[in-house]
Scaffold this active site. Structure first.
Site, PDB file in Angstrom:
ATOM      1  CG  HIS A 184      59.582  69.392  35.139  1.00  0.00           C
ATOM      2  ND1 HIS A 184      60.134  69.323  36.319  1.00  0.00           N
ATOM      3  CD2 HIS A 184      59.662  70.109  34.392  1.00  0.00           C
ATOM      4  CE1 HIS A 184      61.028  70.177  36.304  1.00  0.00           C
ATOM      5  NE2 HIS A 184      60.990  70.788  35.162  1.00  0.00           N
ATOM      6  NE  ARG A 286      58.600  83.974  27.344  1.00  0.00           N
ATOM      7  CZ  ARG A 286      57.732  82.859  26.710  1.00  0.00           C
ATOM      8  NH1 ARG A 286      58.044  82.196  25.977  1.00  0.00           N
ATOM      9  NH2 ARG A 286      56.448  83.482  27.123  1.00  0.00           N
ATOM     10  NE  ARG A 322      60.371  89.100  26.742  1.00  0.00           N
ATOM     11  CZ  ARG A 322      59.576  88.286  27.450  1.00  0.00           C
ATOM     12  NH1 ARG A 322      58.259  88.480  27.319  1.00  0.00           N
ATOM     13  NH2 ARG A 322      59.898  87.201  28.077  1.00  0.00           N
ATOM     14  CD  GLU A 411      54.668  91.445  28.319  1.00  0.00           C
ATOM     15  OE1 GLU A 411      54.704  90.286  28.772  1.00  0.00           O
ATOM     16  OE2 GLU A 411      55.679  92.408  28.762  1.00  0.00           O
ATOM     17  CG  ASN A 434      51.616  83.929  28.868  1.00  0.00           C
ATOM     18  OD1 ASN A 434      50.637  83.661  28.286  1.00  0.00           O
ATOM     19  ND2 ASN A 434      52.998  83.552  28.436  1.00  0.00           N
ATOM     20  CG  ASP A 435      53.366  88.960  32.222  1.00  0.00           C
ATOM     21  OD1 ASP A 435      53.116  88.755  33.382  1.00  0.00           O
ATOM     22  OD2 ASP A 435      54.408  89.097  31.780  1.00  0.00           O
ATOM     23  NE  ARG A 445      53.322  84.510  33.501  1.00  0.00           N
ATOM     24  CZ  ARG A 445      53.835  84.622  32.488  1.00  0.00           C
ATOM     25  NH1 ARG A 445      54.043  86.036  32.298  1.00  0.00           N
ATOM     26  NH2 ARG A 445      54.585  83.840  31.936  1.00  0.00           N
ATOM     27  CB  CYS A 482      54.436  86.472  21.417  1.00  0.00           C
ATOM     28  SG  CYS A 482      54.607  87.869  22.758  1.00  0.00           S
TER      29      CYS A 482
HETATM   30  C1  PEP Z   1      53.358  87.140  28.082  1.00  0.00           C
HETATM   31  O1  PEP Z   1      53.542  87.697  29.230  1.00  0.00           O
HETATM   32  O2  PEP Z   1      52.444  86.492  27.413  1.00  0.00           O
HETATM   33  C2  PEP Z   1      54.581  86.798  27.354  1.00  0.00           C
HETATM   34  C3  PEP Z   1      54.716  86.059  26.034  1.00  0.00           C
HETATM   35  O3  PEP Z   1      55.957  87.005  28.228  1.00  0.00           O
HETATM   36  P1  PEP Z   1      56.374  85.859  29.338  1.00  0.00           P
HETATM   37  O4  PEP Z   1      55.429  84.725  29.236  1.00  0.00           O
HETATM   38  O5  PEP Z   1      57.736  85.624  28.993  1.00  0.00           O
HETATM   39  O6  PEP Z   1      56.164  86.979  30.558  1.00  0.00           O
HETATM   40 MG    MG Z   2      55.166  88.559  29.815  1.00  0.00          MG
END
Ligand code: PEP
Ligand code: MG
Length: 558
Positions: A184, A286, A322, A411, A434-435, A445, A482
């Site tokens: 946080h 999101r 999304r 992703e 990220n994914d 992650r 993104c």
């Molecule tokens: C990602 O996976 O990069 C993404 C933008 O979606 P989220 O972080 O919501 O899984």
């Molecule tokens: Mg994702």
């Protein structure tokens, strides 16, 4: 000089004298009560209620993530399971002090055992327990010092309640010895724009009043800095301040190549801040964030209202929404009810929506209605798409509802590798790094123990991004990013060099990324990207890009 290392939050730099946070209150002793169970129960209940009320008051004084954190803390303080645990210990003859201390410690241990995001919430419990103990002892709760001059605050891990209320005129920078990049403290520091380095273990040895340079971009703390180093840091801070407060311009490389800078948002109310920071639209809304606490599927009208509010903030601008990305770290009870051993590899994203197609259809209905009522350019996209067939399914169903622009998130490595074939069926692709990093590196992650693998700089991830960039260029379809990678200024330049045309990020990151892009032409960006791609691992890719991006001293300056 000597440099201590941690994880930098944002790109700022600050200098100043250190002030250490007061140590925690000593733990109470487990001695039998002399007041009796009834009196101890009343004392505990009153102290907990007072602390919860105080946290609620603090929450009301702020907004944004700070407010959410404080509200969550107030809720934890009043958690009935914790109250039962306290009561159990008092009934067995404990004092209110011991009962609170021991019950909170038990809860903390369970969170730490789970690890990841929940493990990092453990500091929240410590803070609440300390506040209740201070209340019971009639002393002030440990908090931020006030030496009467601006200072660099050094703490073990700052309590969320304190981070939220930090006075930025007094606190020049923040250093924590504990806490990771998703704690946080880090989330709030990013939102407030505080120069911060977290998880700097060796900073525990810093002494009050010694001067340090805190460099978030480098993730370092320089002790005993030379006059030269201090002057350079001060000049960089002034440059950043000027750039942050300059009126925002559209994102572009130095030769004018446009790279649209968009916002990642989780609720419509965040749009105002994004617009003020120069977001040219929304690259990722999101929708699942709106419904994380709902047990039933949201109604069409509730959704329409939320989407209408969002779209109304961006007339004439692109807004990428999304559809619900449920599963793994974001379970929605109405979409994910079955237990899965590996939820990240399970029925999540578009897979879960297809299994409950009526919910997808209701969401598309609400989006189409919001589109009809507003002037924004609505794009819709599906998460976790892995095949050509899924791509064709989603774009066809979106078009049934009159949604003009339908695309996919990339992703999963499979969709990056076959991006040309998937893009033949979609209007655009947005890369969720990220994914994509999680699946490319086979590293959860949310798991701290494999965090070092979760680095989007890894050339394997960059190669996949390049594949999607090439496919987009060949087919004339827009490709954006993104994931968090878009918010890293140098990586943003690399992504532009790999063929990415828009970058979507937390609004607080926009200014730094805008500034980095403006320093390099498309040719530069391609050269910097090639240097990163040629590296063996993430660290080497970052270093190679840094070297390729540094101005060549033998060339005349532009
Ligand atoms: C990602 O996976 O990069 C993404 C933008 O979606 P989220 O972080 O919501 O899984
Ligand atoms: Mg994702």
């Amino acid at each position: 000089m000597a440099a201590l290392r941690g994880v930098g939050i944002g790109q700022g730099v600050a200098t100043g004298p250190v002030r250490r946070m007061a140590e925690a209150l000593p733990a109470p002793e487990n001695v039998p009560t002399t007041l009796g169970a009834d009196a101890e129960r009343t004392r505990a209940q009153e102290a907990i209620a007072d602390v919860a009320a105080d946290l609620t008051r603090r929450a009301e004084a702020v907004d944004g993530a700070a407010q959410e954190v404080l509200e969550a803390q107030a809720m934890i303080a009043e958690d009935p399971t914790l109250a039962d645990e306290v009561e159990e210990r008092i009934a067995a003859g404990a004092t209110a002090e011991w009962a609170v201390h021991d019950a909170f410690a038990g809860f903390r241990a369970s969170l730490e055992a789970i690890g990841g995001y929940l493990g990092e919430r453990a500091a929240d419990l410590d803070d609440i327990a300390q506040r209740v103990l201070a209340r019971l002892r009639g002393v002030a709760a440990p908090g931020v010092p006030d030496p009467g001059y601006p200072f660099v605050l050094v703490a073990r891990d700052l309590a969320p309640a304190d981070t939220a209320l930090l006075d930025l005129d007094k606190v020049l920078a923040l250093i924590t010895t504990d806490g990771g990049p998703t704690s946080h403290t880090a989330i709030l520091a990013r939102e407030k724009g505080i120069v911060a380095v977290v998880g700097a273990v060796d900073a525990a040895g810093l002494a009050d009043d010694e001067t340090v340079i805190v460099d978030a971009a480098a993730g370092t703390i320089t002790t005993e800095p030379s006059a030269d180093e201090l002057a350079r840091a001060t000049a960089r801070a002034a440059e950043k301040q000027a750039a942050d407060t300059a009126p925002p311009t559209p994102g572009a490389l130095a030769d004018g190549t446009p790279i649209a800078l968009l916002a990642n948002l989780g609720k419509p109310g965040d749009a105002v801040d994004a617009v003020a920071r120069g977001a040219e639209g929304v690259g990722l809304f999101r929708t699942e964030f709106l419904f994380l606490s709902s047990t039933n599927a949201p109604t069409v009208s509730a959704q329409r209202e939320a989407y209408r509010e969002l779209l109304a903030a961006f007339p004439g601008r692109k807004v990428v929404v999304r559809v619900l990305d449920a599963g793994a770290d974001k379970p929605l009870p109405f979409l994910n009810d079955a237990h899965e051993e590996n939820p990240a590899l399970g029925l999540r994203g578009l897979r879960a929506l297809r299994a409950s197609e009526d919910i997808l259809r209701e969401q598309l209905t609400a989006l189409a209605e919001a589109q009809a009522e507003t002037e924004a350019d609505l794009w819709v996209m599906a998460p976790m798409v892995a095949t050509v067939e899924e791509t064709a399914y989603f774009t066809a169903i979106a078009r049934e509802y009159g949604l003009r622009t339908a695309g996919i998130m990339v992703e999963v490595p499979a969709s990056a590798l076959l991006a040309d074939r998937l893009l033949a069926h979609a209007d655009f692709a947005s890369i969720g790094t990220n994914d994509l990093t999680q699946y490319t590196m086979a590293a959860d992650r949310l798991l701290g123990s494999v965090a070092s693998f979760q680095d989007p700089w890894h050339p394997a991830v960059l190669r996949l991004v390049a594949e999607v960039g090439r496919a987009g260029a060949a087919l004339g379809k827009p490709v954006g990013v993104c994931g968090e990678a878009a918010a890293d200024p140098l990586l943003a330049v690399v992504l532009a060099g790999l063929g990415v045309g828009s970058l979507s990020m937390a609004p607080a990151a926009l200014a730094d990324v805008r500034r980095a892009l403006a320093q390099h032409t498309l040719e530069d960006a391609r050269r910097i990207a090639a240097a990163a791609l040629a590296a063996d691992d993430a660290g080497a890719a970052r270093a190679a890009a840094q070297a390729a991006a540094a101005p060549d001293p033998s060339l005349p300056t532009r």
